[in-house]
Design an enzyme around this catalytic site. Structure first.
Site, PDB file in Angstrom:
ATOM      1  N   LYS A 184       0.824  -1.220   0.000  1.00  0.00           N
ATOM      2  CA  LYS A 184       0.000   0.000   0.000  1.00  0.00           C
ATOM      3  C   LYS A 184       0.861   1.276   0.000  1.00  0.00           C
ATOM      4  O   LYS A 184       2.079   1.215   0.092  1.00  0.00           O
ATOM      5  CB  LYS A 184      -0.946  -0.024   1.204  1.00  0.00           C
ATOM      6  CG  LYS A 184      -1.978  -1.151   1.113  1.00  0.00           C
ATOM      7  CD  LYS A 184      -2.892  -0.994  -0.092  1.00  0.00           C
ATOM      8  CE  LYS A 184      -4.090  -1.910  -0.080  1.00  0.00           C
ATOM      9  NZ  LYS A 184      -3.957  -3.136  -0.887  1.00  0.00           N
TER      10      LYS A 184
HETATM   11  C1  LIG Z   1      -9.808  -2.332  -1.757  1.00  0.00           C
HETATM   12  C2  LIG Z   1      -9.242  -3.059  -0.574  1.00  0.00           C
HETATM   13  N1  LIG Z   1     -10.004  -3.167   0.532  1.00  0.00           N
HETATM   14  C3  LIG Z   1      -9.553  -3.795   1.633  1.00  0.00           C
HETATM   15  C4  LIG Z   1      -8.305  -4.358   1.664  1.00  0.00           C
HETATM   16  C5  LIG Z   1      -7.871  -5.084   2.895  1.00  0.00           C
HETATM   17  O1  LIG Z   1      -6.729  -4.506   3.442  1.00  0.00           O
HETATM   18  P1  LIG Z   1      -5.886  -5.282   4.563  1.00  0.00           P
HETATM   19  O2  LIG Z   1      -4.997  -6.247   3.843  1.00  0.00           O
HETATM   20  O3  LIG Z   1      -5.125  -4.198   5.259  1.00  0.00           O
HETATM   21  O4  LIG Z   1      -6.863  -5.964   5.440  1.00  0.00           O
HETATM   22  C6  LIG Z   1      -7.468  -4.275   0.552  1.00  0.00           C
HETATM   23  C7  LIG Z   1      -6.135  -4.888   0.588  1.00  0.00           C
HETATM   24  O5  LIG Z   1      -5.560  -5.305  -0.375  1.00  0.00           O
HETATM   25  C8  LIG Z   1      -7.948  -3.605  -0.603  1.00  0.00           C
HETATM   26  O6  LIG Z   1      -7.195  -3.517  -1.690  1.00  0.00           O
END
Ligand SMILES: Cc1ncc(COP(=O)(O)O)c(C=O)c1O
Length: 386
Positions: A184
């Site tokens: 990210k």
């Molecule tokens: C659009 C979106 N929502 C939610 C998430 C979930 O993030 P995390 O891996 O921090 O739980 C991601 C992660 O790739 C994402 O790309």
């Protein structure tokens, strides 16, 4: 490292982050504590938002955002078909039903117009996703949410830096959920945060992130012992000092890193503008997107071969995303059929994401452009790209 290979992503953690993580290891409190508080304050300051709660993922933030609004069994929550599965999975995690809606074919984002037909008497919330970093139409979503009495939760895993007028992540939603996952815009390996203007929601999320306990270890440390209690069932989603120590220097560099990603995207768009069979999602204003990902849309019949060709030639690529309603679990559980959400399905069949990270060199960017042109475009057109 293979010098010729262009990775899909490379983090920008440097000497300062390394020094800070070593310092964090020298502290007594390794779990939630001063480094988490510092990162929360830096993010609150950057985003101009009152409350930030550090958590161990964006998935946790989405789950707790729903729980903090008492969303559960019997409730429906509208989510886009073009997103990572976490958006919909979080709805299932609290026992509610995700209702998957189509997206705008030009941006890939959920819009008030694609969401509204799915609003029923059971709908409690909408989760717009700022896909690839592009802010959704949050003024329109706020209007829709207010008109229909719905909670608005932003999935802002791709977007911290974007602005459109007075719209920023968290400015119009009831909550926004950030991710600090490994690829990210800022990262600590695994991590996330919930941001909100509502003090009560922030407090409830903080409590729910730690089993529903009435006080955490840091607030008890060094004080005379007092019994803590538990008022409601929570989860174990708190962020720790070790990981949080990596965040503050990156928060300071958010705009600088975003500016470099924007410049790379501008070069990609310029180079790909005239290539037949190659499209990309439209960004209406440069500042409106945090430019987290740069997807290109190619012929569906050639997409998977293009991925294999690009990888073979040393270009790191991935797919963000195939439409989630056709994932086996969702298709089986809710009976979604191909053709039901055509815009998301079409994007999901044609999309592939190119390398994009702040430390990419100009040479690497040009190498990606040349290789993509060679793989995707007919040879005769390649000269126009150079
Ligand atoms: C659009 C979106 N929502 C939610 C998430 C979930 O993030 P995390 O891996 O921090 O739980 C991601 C992660 O790739 C994402 O790309």
């Amino acid at each position: 490292m293979d010098q010729a290979r262009v990775e899909f992503f490379r983090h920008a953690l440097g000497a300062e982050e390394k020094a800070r993580i070593l310092a964090a290891l020298d502290e007594t409190i390794l779990t939630t504590g001063k480094y988490v508080a510092e990162a929360e304050a830096a993010l609150a300051d950057y985003l101009g938002i009152e409350h930030v709660v550090g958590l161990d993922s964006c998935t946790a933030a989405l789950h707790l955002a729903l729980l903090a609004h008492d969303i559960g069994p019997g409730d429906e929550v509208i989510v886009p078909a073009m997103t990572f599965i976490a958006t919909a999975n979080a709805v299932l995690m609290c026992g509610a039903t995700p209702v998957i809606a189509d997206v705008d074919p030009v941006t890939g984002c959920l819009t008030p117009a694609t969401a509204e037909p799915h609003v029923t008497s059971r709908t409690r919330a909408i989760i717009p996703v700022h896909l690839y970093g592009l802010l959704c139409d949050m003024v329109g979503f706020r209007r829709l949410a207010d008109a229909r009495g719905l909670v608005l939760i932003e999935d802002s895993a791709h977007c911290i830096e974007a602005r459109r007028g007075d719209v920023r992540p968290g400015s119009h939603g009831d909550c926004a959920c950030l991710s600090f996952y490994a690829t990210k815009n800022i990262t600590c390996g695994e991590g996330g945060a919930l941001i909100t203007r509502d003090a009560k929601v922030a407090e409830r999320v903080r409590t729910l992130s730690l089993h529903g306990m009435t006080s955490d270890a840091w607030s008890r440390y060094g004080k005379q012992y007092r019994h803590w209690d538990m008022d409601e069932l929570g989860w174990k989603y708190n962020l720790d000092n070790i990981r949080a120590s990596l965040l503050t220097p990156q928060i300071r560099r958010l705009d600088e890193m975003c500016a470099r990603r924007r410049a790379i995207c501008a070069r990609y768009e310029e180079a790909f503008a005239d290539i037949e069979n190659l499209g990309f999602p439209r960004v209406d204003a440069p500042d409106a997107s945090a430019r987290h990902l740069f997807p290109i849309w190619v012929d569906a019949a050639r997409r998977d071969d293009s991925i294999a060709d690009l990888q073979e030639r040393g270009i790191g690529v991935t797919v963000n995303y195939r439409a989630i309603h056709l994932m086996r679990y969702y298709a089986k559980r809710y009976g979604y059929l191909p053709g039901s959400l055509p815009a998301a399905e079409s994007i999901g069949a044609r999309t592939l994401s190119l390398p994009l990270f702040p430390d990419m060199t100009d040479e690497q960017v040009e190498r990606v452009i040349d290789t993509v042109a060679d793989v995707v475009a007919p040879r005769a057109q390649t000269a126009a790209v150079r």
